[in-house]
Structures are given as structure tokens and as C-alpha cells.
Design an enzyme around this catalytic site. Structure first.
Site, PDB file in Angstrom:
ATOM      1  N   HIS A  54       0.852  -1.191   0.000  1.00 40.82           N
ATOM      2  CA  HIS A  54       0.000   0.000   0.000  1.00 40.82           C
ATOM      3  C   HIS A  54       0.888   1.241   0.000  1.00 40.82           C
ATOM      4  O   HIS A  54       2.057   1.187   0.411  1.00 40.82           O
ATOM      5  CB  HIS A  54      -0.900   0.006   1.236  1.00 40.82           C
ATOM      6  CG  HIS A  54      -1.968  -1.032   1.209  1.00 40.82           C
ATOM      7  ND1 HIS A  54      -3.050  -0.982   2.065  1.00 40.82           N
ATOM      8  CD2 HIS A  54      -2.132  -2.143   0.446  1.00 40.82           C
ATOM      9  CE1 HIS A  54      -3.835  -2.018   1.831  1.00 40.82           C
ATOM     10  NE2 HIS A  54      -3.302  -2.745   0.858  1.00 40.82           N
ATOM     11  N   GLU A  56       0.986   3.848   1.904  1.00 40.16           N
ATOM     12  CA  GLU A  56       1.532   4.212   3.218  1.00 40.16           C
ATOM     13  C   GLU A  56       2.691   3.298   3.601  1.00 40.16           C
ATOM     14  O   GLU A  56       3.713   3.767   4.114  1.00 40.16           O
ATOM     15  CB  GLU A  56       0.436   4.135   4.297  1.00 40.16           C
ATOM     16  CG  GLU A  56      -0.713   5.095   4.086  1.00 40.16           C
ATOM     17  CD  GLU A  56      -1.861   4.507   3.275  1.00 40.16           C
ATOM     18  OE1 GLU A  56      -2.969   5.064   3.345  1.00 40.16           O
ATOM     19  OE2 GLU A  56      -1.657   3.493   2.564  1.00 40.16           O
ATOM     20  N   CYS A  84      -5.906   2.085   5.886  1.00 46.25           N
ATOM     21  CA  CYS A  84      -6.574   0.851   6.302  1.00 46.25           C
ATOM     22  C   CYS A  84      -5.983   0.432   7.659  1.00 46.25           C
ATOM     23  O   CYS A  84      -4.977   0.988   8.108  1.00 46.25           O
ATOM     24  CB  CYS A  84      -6.373  -0.232   5.245  1.00 46.25           C
ATOM     25  SG  CYS A  84      -4.689  -0.905   5.191  1.00 46.25           S
ATOM     26  N   CYS A  87      -2.228  -0.262   7.501  1.00 48.83           N
ATOM     27  CA  CYS A  87      -1.415   0.949   7.349  1.00 48.83           C
ATOM     28  C   CYS A  87      -1.449   1.807   8.612  1.00 48.83           C
ATOM     29  O   CYS A  87      -0.429   2.393   8.994  1.00 48.83           O
ATOM     30  CB  CYS A  87      -1.865   1.735   6.127  1.00 48.83           C
ATOM     31  SG  CYS A  87      -1.516   0.861   4.575  1.00 48.83           S
TER      32      CYS A  87
END
Length: 158
Positions: A54, A56, A84, A87
Site C-alpha cells: 500500500h 503508506e 486501512c 497501514c
């Protein structure tokens, strides 16, 4: 002249746009310390064949390498979408001082992403995290990334 919050989020939006053009999903993030961008990355799940890649996570990994530490105290992460749970946990463990996000998890869900609908505020409370959270920052501009991604002919389902 030091950059400001709007410019940092615009940097995250720009890197997310680069990711969309590269066939990735519409998420971007940048990490800032002392008014300077340390790292910026977009989601690269498909290109890396790594479900944890992801935006992040990618930018945290890069910032840790560049700063030669796993302690990102004093850093702020700007994310085009509310992180999420994975993250958010990474931000917490990296000791990032502040999360600034644009679109919400619900916006990602509306665009067809399979989201865990646990907000950052819930994670902060349940986990007794000290991270500061600012949401809905440039939300409209960030939510437009989903529209751009959905309109692409070559996008893939998440």
C-alpha cells in the site's frame, strides 16, 4: 520557503496520479519531517505482486531506509485516503506523530475496494495510540482519484 499542508497533500495526490497512470490503484502518500518531504509513494500491489504494498507502507519503508531508523517520531504522513487497519498499525509502530488523510474508507469502498470499515479514530481509541489524526483534508480532490481510476479502461478489480 517551507511547504505547507496543502502542498504536501498535493504531492500525495500527484504520486497517486502517477500510480494510476502506471496501472496501479488510486492511493498515494508522502512522509514529511521538519517541513520537508522525505518520501512519497503510490500503491504498488499489482506491480510488486505484494498485497501489503500500500502507498503508506511503501512510503514508510522508504522513509525508514532514507533516515536509517524505524522510529519516525516527528514525521507526518499525508495519505490520499484514510489508512486501512494495516497501514494505521504501521504508522503507529513507526511512531509517526500525525496522520493527515483526504478521502475516507467509505469513499474507497464506494469505488469498489474491499475495505475493512474500521476508522482511524476507532483504531486509535481501541489501540490507545498517541498518533494525531486529521481527516477530510482536501477530501474532494482525493476522492476524485477514485473517479479517475474507475474511468480508466484498463483498471483491474481490486
Amino acid at each position: 520557503m517551507p511547504m505547507n499542508n496543502k502542498e504536501f497533500m498535493k504531492a500525495a495526490i500527484d504520486v497517486a496520479t502517477e500510480g494510476i497512470k502506471a496501472g496501479q490503484t488510486p492511493f498515494g502518500a508522502c512522509i514529511v519531517r521538519d517541513g520537508e518531504i522525505i518520501s512519497a509513494a503510490h500503491n504498488s500491489v499489482w506491480s510488486n505482486t505484494d498485497i501489503t504494498a500500500h502507498a503508506e507502507i511503501q512510503t514508510i519503508r522508504d522513509a525508514c531506509r532514507k533516515l536509517d531508523t524505524v522510529d519516525l517520531t516527528g514525521c507526518v504522513i499525508y495519505s490520499t485516503c484514510e489508512p486501512c487497519p494495516m497501514c494505521f498499525a504501521a504508522c503507529h509502530w513507526a511512531k509517526i506523530s500525525k496522520i493527515v488523510f483526504g478521502a475516507r474508507i467509505a469513499d474507497a469502498e464506494q469505488a469498489g475496494f474491499s475495505e475493512l470499515t474500521i476508522s482511524n479514530e476507532q483504531m486509535k481509541t481501541l489501540g490507545r495510540s498517541g498518533v494525531e489524526i486529521t481527516g477530510d483534508f482536501l477530501r474532494d480532490e482525493c476522492a476524485k482519484l477514485f473517479k479517475t481510476w474507475v474511468e480508466r479502461k484498463d483498471n483491474r478489480p481490486y
